[in-house]
Design a protein around this motif. Structure first.
Motif, short mmCIF file in Angstrom:
data_model
loop_
_atom_site.label_atom_id
_atom_site.label_comp_id
_atom_site.label_asym_id
_atom_site.label_seq_id
_atom_site.Cartn_x
_atom_site.Cartn_y
_atom_site.Cartn_z
N VAL A 131 28.66 30.89 35.95
CA VAL A 131 28.98 31.43 37.06
C VAL A 131 30.71 31.91 37.49
N ALA A 132 31.40 30.78 36.82
CA ALA A 132 33.21 31.31 37.10
C ALA A 132 33.32 32.40 36.34
N ALA A 133 32.73 32.53 35.15
CA ALA A 133 33.11 33.69 34.20
C ALA A 133 32.87 34.88 34.94
N PHE A 134 31.59 34.69 35.40
CA PHE A 134 30.99 36.08 36.28
C PHE A 134 31.95 36.47 37.30
N GLY A 135 32.32 35.72 38.03
CA GLY A 135 33.38 35.69 39.28
C GLY A 135 34.43 36.37 38.77
N THR A 136 35.22 35.57 37.55
CA THR A 136 36.16 36.17 37.00
C THR A 136 36.13 37.81 36.33
N GLY A 137 34.88 37.80 35.90
CA GLY A 137 34.67 39.23 35.46
C GLY A 137 34.68 40.41 36.50
N ILE A 138 34.14 39.93 37.52
CA ILE A 138 33.96 40.79 38.80
C ILE A 138 35.43 40.96 39.27
N GLU A 139 36.48 40.03 39.31
CA GLU A 139 37.73 40.10 39.53
C GLU A 139 38.29 41.07 38.53
N LEU A 140 38.08 41.14 37.21
CA LEU A 140 38.59 42.07 36.40
C LEU A 140 38.08 43.74 36.80
N VAL A 141 36.77 43.76 37.24
CA VAL A 141 36.47 45.17 37.74
C VAL A 141 37.10 45.53 38.95
N GLN A 142 37.26 44.63 39.88
CA GLN A 142 38.17 44.74 41.35
C GLN A 142 39.56 45.36 40.72
N ALA A 143 40.07 44.86 39.76
CA ALA A 143 41.45 45.23 39.48
C ALA A 143 41.58 46.78 39.01
N VAL A 144 40.51 47.17 38.66
CA VAL A 144 40.62 48.83 38.35
C VAL A 144 40.16 49.76 39.40
N LEU A 145 39.44 49.28 40.35
CA LEU A 145 39.10 49.95 41.45
C LEU A 145 40.17 50.34 42.45
N PRO A 146 40.48 51.43 42.95
CA PRO A 146 41.50 51.68 43.69
C PRO A 146 41.35 51.21 45.20
N TYR A 147 40.24 50.77 45.49
CA TYR A 147 40.01 50.31 46.96
C TYR A 147 39.91 48.64 47.03
#
Length: 132
Positions: free
Chosen positions: A83-99
């Motif tokens: 679950v923590a790895a999933f959350g970290t992955g989502i944070e990495l995805v958010q890093a490339v989203l402009p919004y």
């Protein structure tokens, strides 16, 4: 018994966990109105957004623990790590989203939530376990 086998034996629980993870993913990548979660949260310690992260990942930690029917310490730790790895992955995805933005504090809130959710699952499983 390995966790994948347990998921196959409990397709409904697995579907709930996957569905919940999908909701968390979608909520994490859609644009949010500016300043919508910037006020301080309960107790005034951190922003409301960190509470949302922690509560969301507590739910995910609980559902993943339930899906794999985690019983022992290693199984619960594995569920929390996933679950923590999933959350970290989502944070990495958010890093490339402009919004959206990446936040180390968000990763920490996700981890804390996952741990709380795993602990809640252990408590519920212990209470529900038949006594001999």
């Amino acid at each position: 018994m390995n966790p994948v086998t347990r998921l196959r034996e409990n397709p409904r629980r697995a579907a709930i966990a996957v569905g919940y993870a999908f909701v968390v993913l979608v909520a994490s990548v859609v644009p949010t109105p500016p300043g919508s979660l910037t006020p301080m949260g309960p107790l005034g310690l951190v922003g409301l957004d960190k509470w949302v992260h922690a509560v969301g990942y507590a739910g995910l930690g609980f559902t993943v623990g339930a899906a794999v029917r985690a019983r022992g310490r290693k199984e619960v730790v594995r569920a929390v790590v996933v679950v923590a790895a999933f959350g970290t992955g989502i944070e990495l995805v958010q890093a490339v989203l402009p919004y959206r933005s990446f936040g180390v504090a968000d990763v920490g809130a996700n981890l804390l939530g996952a741990v709380v959710g795993g602990a809640l699952w252990v408590a519920v499983a212990w209470v529900a376990e038949p006594r001999r």
